[in-house]
Design a protein around this motif. Structure first.
Motif, PDB file in Angstrom:
ATOM      1  N   PRO A 158      66.433  53.828 -29.634  1.00 18.97           N
ATOM      2  CA  PRO A 158      67.864  53.616 -29.906  1.00 18.97           C
ATOM      3  C   PRO A 158      68.102  53.088 -31.307  1.00 18.97           C
ATOM      4  CG  PRO A 158      66.981  51.862 -28.523  1.00 18.97           C
ATOM      5  CD  PRO A 158      65.903  52.898 -28.645  1.00 18.97           C
ATOM      6  N   VAL A 159      69.370  52.999 -31.670  1.00 14.76           N
ATOM      7  CA  VAL A 159      69.724  52.449 -32.981  1.00 14.76           C
ATOM      8  C   VAL A 159      69.235  51.003 -33.044  1.00 14.76           C
ATOM      9  CG1 VAL A 159      71.611  51.870 -34.533  1.00 14.76           C
ATOM     10  CG2 VAL A 159      71.729  53.953 -33.133  1.00 14.76           C
ATOM     11  N   PRO A 160      68.449  50.651 -34.041  1.00 21.76           N
ATOM     12  CA  PRO A 160      67.906  49.293 -34.109  1.00 21.76           C
ATOM     13  C   PRO A 160      69.022  48.261 -34.281  1.00 21.76           C
ATOM     14  CG  PRO A 160      66.757  50.781 -35.615  1.00 21.76           C
ATOM     15  CD  PRO A 160      67.977  51.495 -35.145  1.00 21.76           C
ATOM     16  N   ALA A 161      68.800  47.113 -33.720  1.00 25.62           N
ATOM     17  CA  ALA A 161      69.705  45.981 -33.931  1.00 25.62           C
ATOM     18  C   ALA A 161      69.235  45.232 -35.169  1.00 25.62           C
ATOM     19  CB  ALA A 161      69.707  45.069 -32.711  1.00 25.62           C
ATOM     20  N   LEU A 162      70.044  45.223 -36.213  1.00 22.20           N
ATOM     21  CA  LEU A 162      69.651  44.578 -37.467  1.00 22.20           C
ATOM     22  C   LEU A 162      69.846  43.070 -37.367  1.00 22.20           C
ATOM     23  CD1 LEU A 162      71.208  47.027 -40.098  1.00 22.20           C
ATOM     24  CD2 LEU A 162      68.983  47.136 -38.968  1.00 22.20           C
ATOM     25  N   GLN A 163      68.852  42.354 -37.825  1.00 17.74           N
ATOM     26  CA  GLN A 163      68.936  40.898 -37.856  1.00 17.74           C
ATOM     27  C   GLN A 163      69.530  40.459 -39.203  1.00 17.74           C
ATOM     28  OE1 GLN A 163      68.270  39.217 -35.090  1.00 17.74           O
ATOM     29  NE2 GLN A 163      67.766  41.217 -34.182  1.00 17.74           N
ATOM     30  N   PRO A 164      70.447  39.503 -39.192  1.00 19.59           N
ATOM     31  CA  PRO A 164      71.100  39.088 -40.445  1.00 19.59           C
ATOM     32  C   PRO A 164      70.107  38.679 -41.531  1.00 19.59           C
ATOM     33  CG  PRO A 164      72.238  38.136 -38.546  1.00 19.59           C
ATOM     34  CD  PRO A 164      70.993  38.789 -38.015  1.00 19.59           C
ATOM     35  N   SER A 186      66.177  45.707 -44.101  1.00 22.36           N
ATOM     36  CA  SER A 186      66.572  46.943 -43.438  1.00 22.36           C
ATOM     37  C   SER A 186      68.073  47.169 -43.549  1.00 22.36           C
ATOM     38  CB  SER A 186      66.146  46.910 -41.965  1.00 22.36           C
ATOM     39  OG  SER A 186      66.771  45.829 -41.293  1.00 22.36           O
ATOM     40  N   CYS A 187      68.466  48.401 -43.253  1.00 22.14           N
ATOM     41  CA  CYS A 187      69.881  48.744 -43.228  1.00 22.14           C
ATOM     42  C   CYS A 187      70.062  50.008 -42.405  1.00 22.14           C
ATOM     43  CB  CYS A 187      70.440  48.957 -44.641  1.00 22.14           C
ATOM     44  SG  CYS A 187      69.869  50.481 -45.444  1.00 22.14           S
ATOM     45  N   ILE A 188      71.285  50.257 -41.991  1.00 24.56           N
ATOM     46  CA  ILE A 188      71.670  51.570 -41.484  1.00 24.56           C
ATOM     47  C   ILE A 188      72.565  52.168 -42.554  1.00 24.56           C
ATOM     48  CG2 ILE A 188      72.950  52.831 -39.721  1.00 24.56           C
ATOM     49  CD1 ILE A 188      72.002  50.772 -37.693  1.00 24.56           C
ATOM     50  N   LEU A 189      72.047  53.178 -43.250  1.00 22.49           N
ATOM     51  CA  LEU A 189      72.765  53.786 -44.363  1.00 22.49           C
ATOM     52  C   LEU A 189      73.827  54.733 -43.819  1.00 22.49           C
ATOM     53  CD1 LEU A 189      72.498  53.574 -47.480  1.00 22.49           C
ATOM     54  CD2 LEU A 189      71.276  55.756 -47.405  1.00 22.49           C
ATOM     55  N   MET A 190      75.069  54.452 -44.150  1.00 22.56           N
ATOM     56  CA  MET A 190      76.212  55.193 -43.640  1.00 22.56           C
ATOM     57  C   MET A 190      76.687  56.217 -44.670  1.00 22.56           C
ATOM     58  SD  MET A 190      76.571  53.659 -40.710  1.00 22.56           S
ATOM     59  CE  MET A 190      78.209  54.092 -40.140  1.00 22.56           C
ATOM     60  N   PRO A 191      77.444  57.237 -44.232  1.00 22.44           N
ATOM     61  CA  PRO A 191      77.986  58.210 -45.179  1.00 22.44           C
ATOM     62  C   PRO A 191      78.787  57.513 -46.288  1.00 22.44           C
ATOM     63  CG  PRO A 191      78.303  58.992 -42.943  1.00 22.44           C
ATOM     64  CD  PRO A 191      77.777  57.583 -42.833  1.00 22.44           C
ATOM     65  N   GLY A 192      78.517  57.932 -47.514  1.00 22.38           N
ATOM     66  CA  GLY A 192      79.197  57.346 -48.662  1.00 22.38           C
ATOM     67  C   GLY A 192      78.461  56.180 -49.284  1.00 22.38           C
ATOM     68  N   GLN A 193      77.398  55.692 -48.638  1.00 20.81           N
ATOM     69  CA  GLN A 193      76.622  54.592 -49.193  1.00 20.81           C
ATOM     70  C   GLN A 193      75.409  55.116 -49.951  1.00 20.81           C
ATOM     71  OE1 GLN A 193      75.745  52.101 -45.775  1.00 20.81           O
ATOM     72  NE2 GLN A 193      77.730  51.061 -45.906  1.00 20.81           N
ATOM     73  N   VAL A 194      74.957  54.336 -50.936  1.00 17.13           N
ATOM     74  CA  VAL A 194      73.800  54.697 -51.766  1.00 17.13           C
ATOM     75  C   VAL A 194      72.837  53.522 -51.772  1.00 17.13           C
ATOM     76  CG1 VAL A 194      73.002  55.383 -54.065  1.00 17.13           C
ATOM     77  CG2 VAL A 194      75.225  56.197 -53.222  1.00 17.13           C
ATOM     78  N   LEU A 195      71.590  53.785 -51.404  1.00 15.30           N
ATOM     79  CA  LEU A 195      70.567  52.739 -51.396  1.00 15.30           C
ATOM     80  C   LEU A 195      69.737  52.828 -52.665  1.00 15.30           C
ATOM     81  CD1 LEU A 195      68.860  50.510 -50.060  1.00 15.30           C
ATOM     82  CD2 LEU A 195      67.576  52.327 -48.893  1.00 15.30           C
ATOM     83  N   PHE A 196      69.659  51.714 -53.381  1.00 18.80           N
ATOM     84  CA  PHE A 196      68.756  51.624 -54.532  1.00 18.80           C
ATOM     85  C   PHE A 196      67.392  51.164 -54.043  1.00 18.80           C
ATOM     86  CE2 PHE A 196      66.961  48.705 -57.877  1.00 18.80           C
ATOM     87  CZ  PHE A 196      66.420  49.723 -58.662  1.00 18.80           C
ATOM     88  N   ILE A 197      66.382  52.032 -54.215  1.00 14.14           N
ATOM     89  CA  ILE A 197      65.004  51.732 -53.830  1.00 14.14           C
ATOM     90  C   ILE A 197      64.192  51.581 -55.117  1.00 14.14           C
ATOM     91  CG2 ILE A 197      62.987  52.476 -52.518  1.00 14.14           C
ATOM     92  CD1 ILE A 197      64.817  54.296 -50.887  1.00 14.14           C
TER      93      ILE A 197
END
Length: 438
Positions: free
Chosen positions: A197-203, A405-416
């Motif tokens: 399932p979709v992971p639960a992200l910890q703050p 971690s993150c859940i990358l959503m449409p319109g978002q850009v992750l800098f790696i």
């Protein structure tokens, strides 16, 4: 001869065929001697006479080649492609001479022109152009890219999904990325039969989010200290954000031939690559979920300029040391549940999410010894650990590795940042664009 799907293209009739030939012919030099057949190196002595013979057939008729001339031109295209194909697959791709790739492109060009001149259905000509773009090298000011754009415009839009059929397995050497050698890419793979399932992200593990930072703020707080961050609002203006969908790809690129990666993971023996149309890929692996398939390649936007026009290079790339021409743009398109194993890339990376969501986990390069990279040179950029189901008996130090971690959503850009380890799992049918820059 009927086109696949039972429909002839607009070029099937004599009048329409003449108009298309005139449009195609305008892409070529006006006189035979102006089509120089220049190669970037030495080839065997028998090749240049074949090229000149094909050129002569192309320019020998007052109008367009027909009858015996068209058949001879098609045969010469076959010979040139078959002969150069052996050279392309004789060893590592980086050792293939550019001259032989150019010969292959000429073979594709002459073959495609013979198809058009004969008034045949356009799908084989489109496929030949794509093969030249994928496997060859640019000739005549990238004439194959210009030719396929003309041909594609003459395919009935409603028939583009069925405009080409069949697929072809190709030797692994043939699909290795041209240009400078890169570490082994991390192709996406289908995960378990029932994806978690979709992971639960910890703050405490969540990546920071930032909306439209200034160049200076991004440089000072993230680029220089090499800290990952999710950027928001910087690609809202891209046309693709409103236009792109699975159906849109079928309309714009359904007839185009692309390499698709097949198999559970690239370390397995059954992993392979196959050339197939975008339409076939979508029907088999996106719509019907028939097996494991992922379209992951860096040539897509050069091969299909209509897609490249819908994106743009992020402004933050200007903070790098390289030129814009050296930025590598990659396409990642696949179904829900596909996974990219934990790996690292040799450059800075902006991963832009167009549609769908992705779960992403990042590890600092400082934790590399806790991530158990493969010892072989070809897989040294890939971890042995299954991130979401680690074997802590075999890899005990993995529990010591801190991650974000993150859940990358449409319109978002992750800098790696460069060399940052990253693991990616698609939560939906997903299309991402990544920019590798220095």
């Amino acid at each position: 001869m009927a086109a696949p799907g039972g429909a002839e293209g607009p070029s099937a009739g004599p009048a329409a065929g003449g108009a298309l030939w005139a449009e195609v012919r305008a892409l070529l030099p006006g006189a035979e001697e102006e089509l120089t057949l220049a190669l970037s190196g030495e080839v065997e002595d028998c090749v240049l006479p074949l090229l000149r013979r094909a050129r002569g057939l192309l320019y020998g008729a007052a109008g367009r080649p027909c009858g015996a001339a068209t058949a001879a031109l098609r045969r010469l295209g076959d010979v040139l492609r078959d002969y150069s194909w052996e050279k392309l697959n004789a060893g590592p791709w980086r050792e293939v001479s550019k001259a032989w790739r150019q010969v292959y492109s000429y073979g594709c060009l002459f073959g495609a022109l013979a198809e058009v001149a004969a008034g045949r259905p356009l799908a084989p000509a489109v496929r030949l152009c794509d093969m030249g773009l994928l496997m060859g090298a640019s000739v005549l000011d990238n004439v194959l890219a210009r030719l396929v754009r003309v041909l594609q415009a003459h395919l009935p839009r409603a028939k583009r999904r069925a405009a080409a059929q069949g697929s072809a397995k190709v030797p692994p050497a043939a699909l290795r990325r041209p240009g400078p050698a890169l570490p082994c890419p991390a192709p996406f793979q289908r995960a378990r039969a029932d994806p978690p399932p979709v992971p639960a992200l910890q703050p405490e593990d969540a990546l920071p989010h930032l909306r439209c930072p200034s160049l200076e703020h991004f440089r000072d707080n993230y680029l220089i200290p090499q800290k990952p961050v999710v950027l928001e609002g910087i690609i809202d203006h891209w046309p693709c954000m409103k236009k792109w969908s699975v159906d849109y790809f079928c309309q714009v690129a359904g007839c185009r031939t692309v390499p698709v990666e097949l198999g559970t993971r690239y370390t397995d023996e059954e992993w392979s690559q196959k050339l197939m149309t975008v339409s076939d890929f979508i029907n088999q692996y996106i719509v019907n979920e028939n097996g494991v398939g992922y379209l992951a390649q860096h040539q897509l936007f050069d091969q299909i300029p209509e897609l490249k026009e819908d994106i743009s290079i992020p402004d933050y790339c200007c903070l790098g040391e390289g030129e814009e021409d050296n930025i590598t743009i990659n396409a990642w398109f696949g179904p829900k549940g596909t996974i990219s194993p934990l790996h690292q890339d040799p450059q800075q990376n902006f991963l832009a999410q167009v549609f769908g969501r992705k779960y992403i986990r990042l590890y600092s390069p400082q934790d590399s010894e806790n991530l158990y990279p493969h010892e072989s040179q070809i897989l040294h950029n890939t971890s042995q650990v299954d991130v979401e189901d680690p074997d802590l008996v075999k890899f005990p130090s993995f529990r010591n590795a801190a991650f974000q971690s993150c859940i990358l959503m449409p319109g978002q850009v992750l800098f790696i940042p460069v060399k940052y380890w990253h693991y990616v799992r698609s939560l939906d049918i997903s299309f991402s664009v990544s920019f590798w820059w220095s």
